[in-house]
Design a protein around this motif. Structure first.
Motif: not given
Length: 301
Positions: A147-150, A173-174, A181-184
């Motif tokens: 998810a992060e890489l995408h 995201g959840c 991390q979601r806010q970042t």
């Protein structure tokens, strides 16, 4: 008088099957062709043959089958990249797994990184999106990394801000990120949008329009990480006793280290994200693919 202690030798683990031995030998051959002979076509062909043999000789339900398939795919992806045939990587991987959502997390991570590196992140947009939306993948150990890489290597570079926000705030995201991390991640998306708006106004890049970037770790930091991995390998040697540690594992580990530090320049800022993510992949692949066989061999000695 008889004694309960008869000095009987402890039970030995069963030897590795001929199929497992064959697969390990083919992995050794592919690694040698890539590392020593620099014959990337031969390495890819060996991986292809290994995957065909795997399909014929092992049941798909066998966990070792999945481990070997992932190992052959990892080496095959590198071989295709070295041959400048990166455009065929995703289609080749799909031939092995048939459906995008069935690709292992570590393979999906490598594909996203590869297509990002060659400047074609759009080619992974659909595949990564389908993989992340598959409910069965949400529990995979590498789900958050995919998810992060995408987000960072596909959606943000392509300027798909709305889709990025939907990913962060939605079910993906959840499952993948903590609240912080979601806010970042949202801050990253907004920063990218701000850069896109300001770029046409200041094409010359005046000092007043400079954006403070995150500091890029130096090459010394990367070398420190490499040293940590080498110490890990050294501890494996000590635990296994003199000469009992399977050398093929060290050789395959060397291939991965070669991919990280010889085929890429770690001094380039653009390469560090690659290196840090692939270091994580290396640790994960060592644990997933090699530790079970190491335990079998050491128990049988």
């Amino acid at each position: 008088m008889s004694s309960c202690s008869t000095g009987r030798a402890p039970a030995r683990s069963p030897p590795l099957s001929s199929t497992v031995t064959q697969m390990l030998n083919m992995l050794d051959t592919a690694a040698e062709q890539m590392m020593v002979h620099k014959d990337f076509q031969a390495a890819f062909d060996t991986c292809d043959r290994g995957l065909e043999s795997l399909t014929c000789s092992m049941e798909p339900e066998d966990t070792r089958c999945g481990e070997f398939k992932a190992a052959f795919c990892i080496l095959g992806i590198q071989a295709l990249a070295e041959l400048n045939r990166w455009h065929g990587v995703l289609s080749w991987v799909l031939q092995q797994y048939e459906h995008q959502e069935k690709i292992p997390a570590k393979i999906m991570q490598m594909c996203v990184l590869l297509y990002s590196k060659v400047g074609e992140p759009a080619l992974m947009q659909e595949a990564a999106g389908v993989w992340l939306r598959c409910p069965s993948n949400s529990g995979a150990s590498g789900f958050g990394t995919v998810a992060e890489l995408h987000l960072l290597h596909v959606l943000v570079p392509l300027g798909h801000a709305e889709e990025a926000r939907d990913l962060i705030a939605g079910e993906v995201g959840c499952a993948a990120f903590t609240e912080d991390q979601r806010q970042t991640a949202l801050d990253v998306v907004e920063e990218k949008e701000r850069q896109s708006r300001e770029a046409p106004l200041n094409p010359g890049g005046s000092p007043n329009s400079e954006i403070t970037a995150h500091p890029v770790p130096t090459q010394g930091t990367v070398i420190h990480k490499l040293g940590a991995i080498l110490k890990f390998l050294y501890r494996k040697f000590l635990r296994s006793g003199s000469g009992s540690f399977p050398l093929r594992r060290v050789f395959l580990a060397a291939v991965l280290l070669y991919m990280l530090f010889v085929r890429m320049d770690p001094a380039l800022p653009s390469a560090f994200m690659w290196i840090s993510k692939l270091l994580e992949l290396l640790k994960q692949m060592w644990s997933d693919m090699f530790a079970p066989y190491y335990q079998i061999l050491t128990q049988s000695l």
